[in-house]
Design a protein around this motif. Structure first.
Motif, PDB file in Angstrom:
ATOM      1  N   ARG A   1       0.674  -1.356   0.069  1.00  0.00           N
ATOM      2  CA  ARG A   1      -0.383  -0.112   0.121  1.00  0.00           C
ATOM      3  C   ARG A   1       0.832   0.918  -0.191  1.00  0.00           C
ATOM      4  NH1 ARG A   1      -5.002  -1.266   0.205  1.00  0.00           N
ATOM      5  NH2 ARG A   1      -5.986  -3.153   1.813  1.00  0.00           N
ATOM      6  N   ALA A   2       1.995   1.352   1.071  1.00  0.00           N
ATOM      7  CA  ALA A   2       2.803   2.216   0.915  1.00  0.00           C
ATOM      8  C   ALA A   2       3.333   2.379  -0.753  1.00  0.00           C
ATOM      9  CB  ALA A   2       3.983   2.066   2.166  1.00  0.00           C
ATOM     10  N   SER A   3       3.659   1.895  -1.187  1.00  0.00           N
ATOM     11  CA  SER A   3       4.366   2.070  -2.755  1.00  0.00           C
ATOM     12  C   SER A   3       3.453   2.143  -3.468  1.00  0.00           C
ATOM     13  CB  SER A   3       4.568   0.309  -2.915  1.00  0.00           C
ATOM     14  OG  SER A   3       5.993   0.169  -2.133  1.00  0.00           O
ATOM     15  N   LEU A   4       2.029   1.373  -3.665  1.00  0.00           N
ATOM     16  CA  LEU A   4       1.551   2.078  -4.621  1.00  0.00           C
ATOM     17  C   LEU A   4       0.701   3.753  -4.301  1.00  0.00           C
ATOM     18  CD1 LEU A   4      -1.025  -1.067  -4.552  1.00  0.00           C
ATOM     19  CD2 LEU A   4      -0.523   0.250  -6.665  1.00  0.00           C
ATOM     20  N   ARG A   5       0.512   3.938  -3.407  1.00  0.00           N
ATOM     21  CA  ARG A   5       0.488   5.246  -2.726  1.00  0.00           C
ATOM     22  C   ARG A   5       1.994   6.331  -3.277  1.00  0.00           C
ATOM     23  NH1 ARG A   5      -0.632   4.239   2.685  1.00  0.00           N
ATOM     24  NH2 ARG A   5      -3.092   4.079   1.764  1.00  0.00           N
TER      25      ARG A   5
ATOM     26  N   GLU B   1       1.098   9.224  -5.874  1.00  0.00           N
ATOM     27  CA  GLU B   1       1.551  10.058  -5.575  1.00  0.00           C
ATOM     28  C   GLU B   1       2.313  10.946  -6.659  1.00  0.00           C
ATOM     29  OE1 GLU B   1       2.417  10.620  -1.309  1.00  0.00           O
ATOM     30  OE2 GLU B   1       0.242  10.037  -0.947  1.00  0.00           O
ATOM     31  N   SER B   2       3.057  10.599  -7.004  1.00  0.00           N
ATOM     32  CA  SER B   2       3.714  10.892  -8.305  1.00  0.00           C
ATOM     33  C   SER B   2       3.113  10.826  -9.536  1.00  0.00           C
ATOM     34  CB  SER B   2       5.161   9.918  -8.178  1.00  0.00           C
ATOM     35  OG  SER B   2       4.999   8.271  -8.686  1.00  0.00           O
ATOM     36  N   GLY B   3       2.351  10.350  -9.544  1.00  0.00           N
ATOM     37  CA  GLY B   3       1.222  10.851 -10.598  1.00  0.00           C
ATOM     38  C   GLY B   3       1.006   9.245 -11.968  1.00  0.00           C
ATOM     39  N   ASP B   4       1.694   8.883 -11.374  1.00  0.00           N
ATOM     40  CA  ASP B   4       1.700   7.244 -11.984  1.00  0.00           C
ATOM     41  C   ASP B   4       0.659   5.970 -11.876  1.00  0.00           C
ATOM     42  OD1 ASP B   4       2.146   4.618 -13.084  1.00  0.00           O
ATOM     43  OD2 ASP B   4       4.219   4.581 -12.506  1.00  0.00           O
ATOM     44  N   THR B   5       0.334   6.523 -12.954  1.00  0.00           N
ATOM     45  CA  THR B   5      -1.669   5.423 -12.950  1.00  0.00           C
ATOM     46  C   THR B   5      -1.852   4.132 -13.336  1.00  0.00           C
ATOM     47  OG1 THR B   5      -2.412   6.824 -14.809  1.00  0.00           O
ATOM     48  CG2 THR B   5      -2.030   7.834 -12.259  1.00  0.00           C
TER      49      THR B   5
ATOM     50  N   GLY C   1      -5.458  -0.344 -11.959  1.00  0.00           N
ATOM     51  CA  GLY C   1      -6.072  -0.452 -11.481  1.00  0.00           C
ATOM     52  C   GLY C   1      -6.341  -1.369 -10.051  1.00  0.00           C
ATOM     53  N   MET C   2      -4.771  -1.161  -9.173  1.00  0.00           N
ATOM     54  CA  MET C   2      -4.866  -1.579  -7.970  1.00  0.00           C
ATOM     55  C   MET C   2      -4.867   0.142  -7.070  1.00  0.00           C
ATOM     56  SD  MET C   2      -1.933  -3.600  -7.852  1.00  0.00           S
ATOM     57  CE  MET C   2      -1.344  -5.355  -7.981  1.00  0.00           C
TER      58      MET C   2
ATOM     59  N   THR D   1      10.535  -4.143 -18.970  1.00  0.00           N
ATOM     60  CA  THR D   1      11.441  -3.852 -17.922  1.00  0.00           C
ATOM     61  C   THR D   1      11.301  -2.210 -18.199  1.00  0.00           C
ATOM     62  OG1 THR D   1      12.500  -3.222 -19.967  1.00  0.00           O
ATOM     63  CG2 THR D   1      13.688  -5.029 -18.899  1.00  0.00           C
ATOM     64  N   ASP D   2      10.367  -1.711 -18.347  1.00  0.00           N
ATOM     65  CA  ASP D   2       9.692   0.232 -18.750  1.00  0.00           C
ATOM     66  C   ASP D   2       8.151  -0.008 -17.279  1.00  0.00           C
ATOM     67  OD1 ASP D   2       7.632  -0.930 -19.887  1.00  0.00           O
ATOM     68  OD2 ASP D   2       7.468  -0.006 -21.676  1.00  0.00           O
ATOM     69  N   GLY D   3       7.519  -0.664 -16.929  1.00  0.00           N
ATOM     70  CA  GLY D   3       6.695  -0.792 -16.010  1.00  0.00           C
ATOM     71  C   GLY D   3       7.118  -1.678 -14.647  1.00  0.00           C
ATOM     72  N   GLY D   4       5.724  -2.002 -14.139  1.00  0.00           N
ATOM     73  CA  GLY D   4       6.102  -2.796 -13.025  1.00  0.00           C
ATOM     74  C   GLY D   4       7.039  -2.948 -11.580  1.00  0.00           C
ATOM     75  N   PHE D   5       7.948  -3.803 -12.425  1.00  0.00           N
ATOM     76  CA  PHE D   5       9.063  -3.997 -11.095  1.00  0.00           C
ATOM     77  C   PHE D   5      10.209  -2.571 -11.555  1.00  0.00           C
ATOM     78  CE2 PHE D   5       7.657  -8.361 -11.772  1.00  0.00           C
ATOM     79  CZ  PHE D   5       7.381  -8.320  -9.770  1.00  0.00           C
TER      80      PHE D   5
END
Length: 305
Positions: free
Chosen positions: A200-204, A208-212, A217-218, A260-264
């Motif tokens: 949750r902290a990482s998603l938040r 907050e950085s603008g990455d949707t 969906g999470m 390599t340009d998303g997710g992890f």
């Protein structure tokens, strides 16, 4: 013959890349500390989705050959992590990737068509015996595999869980198939997990950085996938943040499967280290050892003499 390390970890995973996603940092940390790490992979992931356009011809519905290609990818990834003891359950190609489809609820389920040589249809005793022999040879004090749902419902993950748990029981029975080796009782068994608070902290931080789009969906405050466990269910968190970049570099070697340009890779170093470098576990068998101020074991071998 070299003397085996005093502390030995065995991991059982379904496909190449699962090991690095789930426990790559722990593996790198333990190797660096001189502990024994053995990985068993149950299939070559022949039905995985190819994410690299120039390699799409390897897909099962085209020319094929993805399994052999992923064999090379996992070898490269493990060389990055430092893992030198890798086994294919029953030998390479013994059981094939079962495939999957997505349920409306967002988790994986068994595909409409599954071939007879798939891991999902493996003879249960035969598959367990192949792992019993490895357990009795390696004699690990700790086993790590998936939970009963396989993390997100993939049939091969569920089957790997079943085979690992059954084999762990059989390996300890003195009268069970002595030809497979001397009996060995694994002291501690864990299921891999992901900490709800860290997720949750990482998603938040991402939102907050603008990455949707990363983990699209999470919602940081909404429901999370099954593989995310409440902190109350987690018994151990191995802090291997110093090996985060090693884990991510190993993931890059699984290039047909990991974007390599998303997710992890979309997380900043600070957030990424917290979520990818600290790996969580649920204890299934054994006695918990010493814990930190948050009530978590920091070492899977804690309490083992």
């Amino acid at each position: 013959m070299s003397t085996p390390p005093d502390q030995r970890l065995l991991l059982v995973h379904a496909h190449p890349d699962d090991e690095t996603i789930g426990q790559g940092a722990t593996m790198a940390k333990y190797v660096a500390e001189g502990r024994g790490v053995t990985l068993v992979t149950c299939t070559a992931g022949e039905l995985g989705e190819v994410l690299v356009p120039e390699l799409e011809h390897l897909a099962a519905d085209r020319d094929g050959g993805l399994g052999e290609h992923r064999r090379g990818e996992i070898a490269d990834a493990l060389s990055v992590l430092g893992v030198t003891d890798h086994r294919w359950l029953g030998g390479f190609g013994r059981w094939k990737d079962s495939g999957m489809k997505w349920h409306d609820d967002g988790h994986a389920v068994v595909a409409d068509e599954v071939t007879p040589d798939s891991f999902w249809f493996a003879d249960f005793t035969e598959a367990a015996d192949a792992l019993v022999e490895i357990v009795r040879e390696v004699r690990p004090q700790v086993l790590v595999t998936y939970d009963e749902f396989g993390g997100y419902g993939h049939p091969d993950h569920i089957q790997a869980h079943r085979v690992a748990m059954y084999a762990a029981q059989l390996a300890a029975v003195p009268s069970y198939k002595p030809a497979l080796g001397e009996p060995w009782d694994i002291a501690k068994i864990y299921w891999g997990a992901m900490s709800e608070s860290r997720m949750r902290a990482s998603l938040r931080a991402l939102r907050e950085s603008g990455d949707t789009t990363t983990f699209e969906g999470m919602d940081p405050d909404g429901p999370l996938p099954h593989f995310v466990a409440p902190d109350s269910a987690i018994s151990a968190v191995v802090d291997a943040e110093e090996h985060t970049e090693t884990k991510l570099e190993a993931l890059r070697r699984h290039r047909t499967q990991v974007q390599t340009d998303g997710g992890f890779f979309a997380l900043s170093n600070n957030v990424g280290n917290r979520i990818w470098g600290a790996e969580a576990y649920r204890i299934v068998k054994g006695v918990r050892g010493e814990t930190d101020e948050d009530g978590f074991e920091t070492d899977l071998f804690a309490g083992i003499g």
